[in-house]
Design a protein around this motif. Structure first.
Motif, mmCIF file in Angstrom:
data_model
loop_
_atom_site.group_PDB
_atom_site.id
_atom_site.type_symbol
_atom_site.label_atom_id
_atom_site.label_comp_id
_atom_site.label_asym_id
_atom_site.label_seq_id
_atom_site.Cartn_x
_atom_site.Cartn_y
_atom_site.Cartn_z
ATOM 1 N N GLY A 26 81.777 1.320 -96.596
ATOM 2 C CA GLY A 26 81.438 1.767 -97.944
ATOM 3 C C GLY A 26 80.307 2.766 -97.976
ATOM 4 O O GLY A 26 80.228 3.597 -98.896
ATOM 5 N N ALA A 27 79.408 2.702 -96.992
ATOM 6 C CA ALA A 27 78.312 3.671 -96.910
ATOM 7 C C ALA A 27 78.822 4.964 -96.286
ATOM 8 O O ALA A 27 79.705 4.956 -95.423
ATOM 9 N N SER A 28 78.249 6.073 -96.704
ATOM 10 C CA SER A 28 78.731 7.373 -96.227
ATOM 11 C C SER A 28 78.298 7.676 -94.797
ATOM 12 O O SER A 28 78.913 8.497 -94.116
ATOM 13 N N CYS A 29 77.227 7.028 -94.342
ATOM 14 C CA CYS A 29 76.708 7.267 -93.002
ATOM 15 C C CYS A 29 75.803 6.098 -92.626
ATOM 16 O O CYS A 29 75.460 5.255 -93.468
ATOM 17 N N GLU A 30 75.387 6.057 -91.368
ATOM 18 C CA GLU A 30 74.552 4.961 -90.903
ATOM 19 C C GLU A 30 73.246 4.878 -91.688
ATOM 20 O O GLU A 30 72.768 3.782 -92.022
ATOM 21 N N GLU A 31 72.663 6.011 -92.009
ATOM 22 C CA GLU A 31 71.373 6.025 -92.703
ATOM 23 C C GLU A 31 71.465 5.461 -94.118
ATOM 24 O O GLU A 31 70.450 5.093 -94.708
ATOM 25 N N HIS B 113 79.320 -10.000 -106.301
ATOM 26 C CA HIS B 113 80.572 -10.038 -107.050
ATOM 27 C C HIS B 113 81.564 -9.073 -106.400
ATOM 28 O O HIS B 113 81.177 -8.034 -105.857
ATOM 29 N N ARG B 114 82.827 -9.435 -106.466
ATOM 30 C CA ARG B 114 83.894 -8.543 -106.026
ATOM 31 C C ARG B 114 84.954 -8.540 -107.125
ATOM 32 O O ARG B 114 85.004 -9.444 -107.956
ATOM 33 N N GLU B 115 85.795 -7.543 -107.119
ATOM 34 C CA GLU B 115 86.773 -7.400 -108.178
ATOM 35 C C GLU B 115 87.679 -8.637 -108.249
ATOM 36 O O GLU B 115 88.165 -9.124 -107.228
ATOM 37 N N ASN B 116 87.842 -9.168 -109.451
ATOM 38 C CA ASN B 116 88.728 -10.318 -109.700
ATOM 39 C C ASN B 116 88.301 -11.571 -108.941
ATOM 40 O O ASN B 116 89.149 -12.361 -108.517
ATOM 41 N N ASP B 117 87.000 -11.782 -108.789
ATOM 42 C CA ASP B 117 86.556 -12.924 -107.976
ATOM 43 C C ASP B 117 86.619 -14.261 -108.716
ATOM 44 O O ASP B 117 86.256 -15.292 -108.159
ATOM 45 N N THR B 118 87.073 -14.244 -109.962
ATOM 46 C CA THR B 118 87.330 -15.516 -110.648
ATOM 47 C C THR B 118 88.736 -16.031 -110.380
ATOM 48 O O THR B 118 89.104 -17.105 -110.860
ATOM 49 N N THR B 119 89.510 -15.293 -109.605
ATOM 50 C CA THR B 119 90.844 -15.730 -109.209
ATOM 51 C C THR B 119 90.730 -16.688 -108.030
ATOM 52 O O THR B 119 90.120 -16.341 -107.013
ATOM 53 N N PRO B 120 91.292 -17.889 -108.117
ATOM 54 C CA PRO B 120 91.225 -18.822 -106.982
ATOM 55 C C PRO B 120 91.899 -18.238 -105.748
ATOM 56 O O PRO B 120 92.925 -17.548 -105.843
ATOM 57 N N ASN B 121 91.308 -18.504 -104.577
ATOM 58 C CA ASN B 121 91.907 -17.997 -103.343
ATOM 59 C C ASN B 121 93.101 -18.848 -102.936
ATOM 60 O O ASN B 121 93.349 -19.927 -103.483
ATOM 61 N N SER B 122 93.858 -18.349 -101.970
ATOM 62 C CA SER B 122 95.084 -19.041 -101.560
ATOM 63 C C SER B 122 94.807 -20.216 -100.637
ATOM 64 O O SER B 122 95.563 -21.191 -100.622
ATOM 65 N N SER B 123 93.709 -20.150 -99.875
ATOM 66 C CA SER B 123 93.468 -21.180 -98.860
ATOM 67 C C SER B 123 92.928 -22.471 -99.455
ATOM 68 O O SER B 123 93.332 -23.574 -99.055
ATOM 69 N N ASN B 124 92.017 -22.368 -100.417
ATOM 70 C CA ASN B 124 91.357 -23.560 -100.953
ATOM 71 C C ASN B 124 91.422 -23.691 -102.467
ATOM 72 O O ASN B 124 90.871 -24.643 -103.024
ATOM 73 N N PHE C 174 78.842 1.915 -108.064
ATOM 74 C CA PHE C 174 78.266 1.158 -106.949
ATOM 75 C C PHE C 174 79.263 0.677 -105.890
ATOM 76 O O PHE C 174 78.873 0.496 -104.735
ATOM 77 N N CYS C 175 80.511 0.409 -106.254
ATOM 78 C CA CYS C 175 81.477 -0.084 -105.248
ATOM 79 C C CYS C 175 82.890 0.327 -105.647
ATOM 80 O O CYS C 175 83.649 -0.474 -106.201
ATOM 81 N N PRO C 176 83.255 1.559 -105.360
ATOM 82 C CA PRO C 176 84.533 2.109 -105.824
ATOM 83 C C PRO C 176 85.766 1.339 -105.376
ATOM 84 O O PRO C 176 86.799 1.383 -106.048
ATOM 85 N N ASP C 177 85.700 0.641 -104.243
ATOM 86 C CA ASP C 177 86.881 -0.120 -103.807
ATOM 87 C C ASP C 177 86.883 -1.552 -104.338
ATOM 88 O O ASP C 177 87.763 -2.339 -104.009
ATOM 89 N N GLY C 178 85.891 -1.897 -105.152
ATOM 90 C CA GLY C 178 85.839 -3.221 -105.742
ATOM 91 C C GLY C 178 85.202 -4.275 -104.868
ATOM 92 O O GLY C 178 85.109 -5.437 -105.268
#
Length: 216
Positions: A20-25, A137-148, A190-194
């Motif tokens: 997600g960062a453009s470079c190491e710095e 937070h991540r996009e749609n993080d109120t959706t229950p995951n498949s594993s648990n 801040f986080c274009p890919d969610g």
């Protein structure tokens, strides 16, 4: 705590590695090094990894002994002044380990892995300040995951609960990062890919972390 001249080691996943960062710095680890005057950092972030040991290894990219935080923290050098652990989003997002319960003490459930990792870090770095960062937070993080069948907040809450048991400081980025990708303007800025923070998101994390560490 005075940060100038300190050695800080980071254990994490793709966000710490720099996705997600453009470079190491632009990584939050490097931003913190510059702004806080750290003497050195070491980045032990590996994309796709999780806190708990997984039931199945899904990619040949990651060897078994580095697939989880629990399986690789022993490889870190012992001379850190501060250890920062930033993970849990992959345990929620695509982990297949059971969630478990607070009484677990093995690395094979998420709850047990937190105990295994926190106690192991205390024993490995008895004089260092060890801090945990909750997942963002991540996009749609109120959706229950498949594993648990759990939302991301269950993983966040368990990190905080276990850290409290070990009297370990936690920076709650889930509550305090100022990044919520379900809000379009935040996602764009801040986080274009969610999920992975961009340069502006990394700078925000670094600033939050610097203020948090200085207050300890």
């Amino acid at each position: 705590m005075k940060l100038e001249g300190k050695k800080v080691y980071f254990l994490g996943d793709s966000i710490t590695e720099g996705a997600g960062a453009s470079c190491e710095e632009a990584r939050y680890t490097e931003v913190l090094k510059r702004t806080a005057g750290l003497s050195a950092i070491k980045n032990f972030g590996i994309g796709g990894t999780r806190i708990a040991r997984q039931q199945t290894i899904h990619s040949d990219t990651y060897h078994y002994d580095v697939n989880s935080f629990c399986e690789r923290f022993a490889q870190m050098d012992n001379d850190a002044d501060i250890v920062v652990v930033f993970g849990g989003t992959n345990d929620y997002g695509h982990g297949d380990a059971p969630f478990g319960s607070f009484e677990d003490r093995t690395m094979d459930t998420f709850c047990g892995a937190l105990h295994y990792l926190m106690r192991g870090l205390i024993e490995k770095f008895p004089e260092a300040e060890i801090v945990f960062l909750t997942p963002l937070h991540r996009e749609n993080d109120t959706t229950p995951n498949s594993s648990n069948k759990l939302c991301l907040k269950a993983y966040v809450d368990q990190i905080k609960k276990t850290a409290e048991y070990y009297s370990m400081p936690v920076l709650d980025l889930f509550s305090m990062s100022g990044i919520q990708p379900d809000i379009p303007v935040h996602k764009e800025k801040f986080c274009p890919d969610g999920l992975h923070p961009n340069d502006a998101g990394n700078e925000k994390i670094a600033n939050r972390l610097k203020n948090f560490l200085e207050a300890l």
